[in-house]
Design an enzyme around this catalytic site. Sequence first.
Site, PDB file in Angstrom:
ATOM      1  N   GLY A 244      -3.169   9.006  -3.714  1.00  0.00           N
ATOM      2  CA  GLY A 244      -4.463   9.495  -4.212  1.00  0.00           C
ATOM      3  C   GLY A 244      -4.419  10.848  -4.891  1.00  0.00           C
ATOM      4  O   GLY A 244      -5.377  11.248  -5.549  1.00  0.00           O
TER       5      GLY A 244
ATOM      6  N   CYS B 121      -4.500  -1.640  -1.779  1.00  0.00           N
ATOM      7  CA  CYS B 121      -4.672  -0.218  -2.070  1.00  0.00           C
ATOM      8  C   CYS B 121      -5.612  -0.105  -3.259  1.00  0.00           C
ATOM      9  O   CYS B 121      -5.314  -0.621  -4.348  1.00  0.00           O
ATOM     10  CB  CYS B 121      -3.297   0.370  -2.422  1.00  0.00           C
ATOM     11  SG  CYS B 121      -3.349   2.077  -2.965  1.00  0.00           S
ATOM     12  N   ASN B 122      -6.736   0.549  -3.058  1.00  0.00           N
ATOM     13  CA  ASN B 122      -7.701   0.710  -4.145  1.00  0.00           C
ATOM     14  C   ASN B 122      -7.133   1.586  -5.258  1.00  0.00           C
ATOM     15  O   ASN B 122      -7.405   1.367  -6.435  1.00  0.00           O
ATOM     16  CB  ASN B 122      -8.988   1.358  -3.623  1.00  0.00           C
ATOM     17  CG  ASN B 122      -9.743   0.465  -2.660  1.00  0.00           C
ATOM     18  OD1 ASN B 122     -10.668  -0.228  -3.043  1.00  0.00           O
ATOM     19  ND2 ASN B 122      -9.348   0.479  -1.399  1.00  0.00           N
ATOM     20  N   THR B 123      -6.351   2.591  -4.869  1.00  0.00           N
ATOM     21  CA  THR B 123      -5.825   3.539  -5.861  1.00  0.00           C
ATOM     22  C   THR B 123      -4.832   2.836  -6.783  1.00  0.00           C
ATOM     23  O   THR B 123      -4.914   2.957  -8.011  1.00  0.00           O
ATOM     24  CB  THR B 123      -5.141   4.723  -5.144  1.00  0.00           C
ATOM     25  OG1 THR B 123      -6.035   5.241  -4.155  1.00  0.00           O
ATOM     26  CG2 THR B 123      -4.780   5.822  -6.115  1.00  0.00           C
TER      27      THR B 123
ATOM     28  N   ASP C 250       0.880  -1.175   0.000  1.00  0.00           N
ATOM     29  CA  ASP C 250       0.000   0.000   0.000  1.00  0.00           C
ATOM     30  C   ASP C 250       0.914   1.220   0.000  1.00  0.00           C
ATOM     31  O   ASP C 250       2.112   1.117   0.254  1.00  0.00           O
ATOM     32  CB  ASP C 250      -0.903  -0.004   1.244  1.00  0.00           C
ATOM     33  CG  ASP C 250      -1.858   1.191   1.276  1.00  0.00           C
ATOM     34  OD1 ASP C 250      -2.318   1.619   0.190  1.00  0.00           O
ATOM     35  OD2 ASP C 250      -2.124   1.732   2.367  1.00  0.00           O
TER      36      ASP C 250
ATOM     37  N   CYS D  99     -11.144   2.979   0.033  1.00  0.00           N
ATOM     38  CA  CYS D  99      -9.724   3.267   0.275  1.00  0.00           C
ATOM     39  C   CYS D  99      -9.371   2.565   1.578  1.00  0.00           C
ATOM     40  O   CYS D  99     -10.116   2.683   2.562  1.00  0.00           O
ATOM     41  CB  CYS D  99      -9.492   4.772   0.408  1.00  0.00           C
ATOM     42  SG  CYS D  99      -7.862   5.211   1.072  1.00  0.00           S
ATOM     43  N   THR D 100      -8.267   1.834   1.567  1.00  0.00           N
ATOM     44  CA  THR D 100      -7.973   1.009   2.742  1.00  0.00           C
ATOM     45  C   THR D 100      -7.637   1.835   3.985  1.00  0.00           C
ATOM     46  O   THR D 100      -7.757   1.348   5.100  1.00  0.00           O
ATOM     47  CB  THR D 100      -6.849   0.009   2.429  1.00  0.00           C
ATOM     48  OG1 THR D 100      -5.721   0.711   1.885  1.00  0.00           O
ATOM     49  CG2 THR D 100      -7.315  -1.031   1.412  1.00  0.00           C
TER      50      THR D 100
HETATM   51  N1  DGL Z   1      -4.825   3.240   0.817  1.00  0.00           N
HETATM   52  C1  DGL Z   1      -4.919   3.622  -0.526  1.00  0.00           C
HETATM   53  C2  DGL Z   1      -6.227   3.228  -1.177  1.00  0.00           C
HETATM   54  O1  DGL Z   1      -6.793   2.218  -0.800  1.00  0.00           O
HETATM   55  C3  DGL Z   1      -4.314   4.923  -0.995  1.00  0.00           C
HETATM   56  C4  DGL Z   1      -4.351   6.106  -0.132  1.00  0.00           C
HETATM   57  C5  DGL Z   1      -3.412   7.177  -0.661  1.00  0.00           C
HETATM   58  O2  DGL Z   1      -2.207   6.935  -0.624  1.00  0.00           O
HETATM   59  O3  DGL Z   1      -3.887   8.227  -1.152  1.00  0.00           O
HETATM   60  O4  DGL Z   1      -6.700   3.839  -2.091  1.00  0.00           O
END
Ligand code: DGL
Length: 261
Positions: free
Chosen positions: A45, A75-77, A12, A184-185
């Site tokens: 993000g 990490c979704n992003t 992540d 977002c995690t």
């Molecule tokens: N934790 C991440 C996600 O799930 C990214 C957060 C970030 O770094 O902006 O999207």
Amino acid sequence: MSTERTTVGFFDSGAGGLTVLAEARRAMPGAAYLFYADTDHVPYGTKTREEVLRYARRAVSFLMERGAEAIVVACNTATSMAIDDLRAEFPLPIVGMEPAVKPAARVYPGSEILICATPLTIAGKKLHTLIDRSFPDGETPTLAALPGLVAMAEEERFDPDEASAYLEAAIPRHEGYAAVVLGCTHFGYFRDSFRRVFGNVDIIDGNRGTVRRLISLLGGTRGDGEGSVTIFESGRQVCDPGRLARYARLLARAQRAAEEN
Ligand code: DGL
């Protein structure tokens, strides 16, 4: 369950991935986990797709060299920006995360759904394709970009008053949703504040589904001995006691959130 221990790499931009790792440790406590937090580049993000893709390649190749048999992009992003390229380029199973829009739409057809994610995930094509597929009747969920929660989690600012005030200011309407999707995690640390602001809604993340997918790709859980977690920050193993203590605190918090969920 066999006694052979499996090594799984998680990655992540930072501490958000620990909320997924916590879920994995509940399901598969005996594994050896390598956790890569890209602290040199957090947050993702607000970066560009090209930057995130570059960081993600570096993380996967590092974890592979360290013996990971499978990777969880926690990490979704990074999933939204890089998963197709990663799968095409690396010869090992890679599990991604996508906002749990599909399950939310299935459980609450015709109801209002709020999807929270980072600005890059919200701007990305993948989320919009997912929304179109999940709502064939054309309902439009409300989207909210919440980069402030990423910064709060990284700084361990978990005061529910601060997080609730941020949510109230960042999202114009707080009533009428059947479900809130945490896309977002990092947001998993703030379930109490989401609950405070949105009341008795269903708060849905993709963590359990991701872990189920990991276990199925591995062919079941493996290793019934003691598990382990090794932490890396952008490719450097964390050995400093103060830094290790920070990850232990965050993981304990993520573990509590996973148990209460
Ligand atoms: N934790 C991440 C996600 O799930 C990214 C957060 C970030 O770094 O902006 O999207």
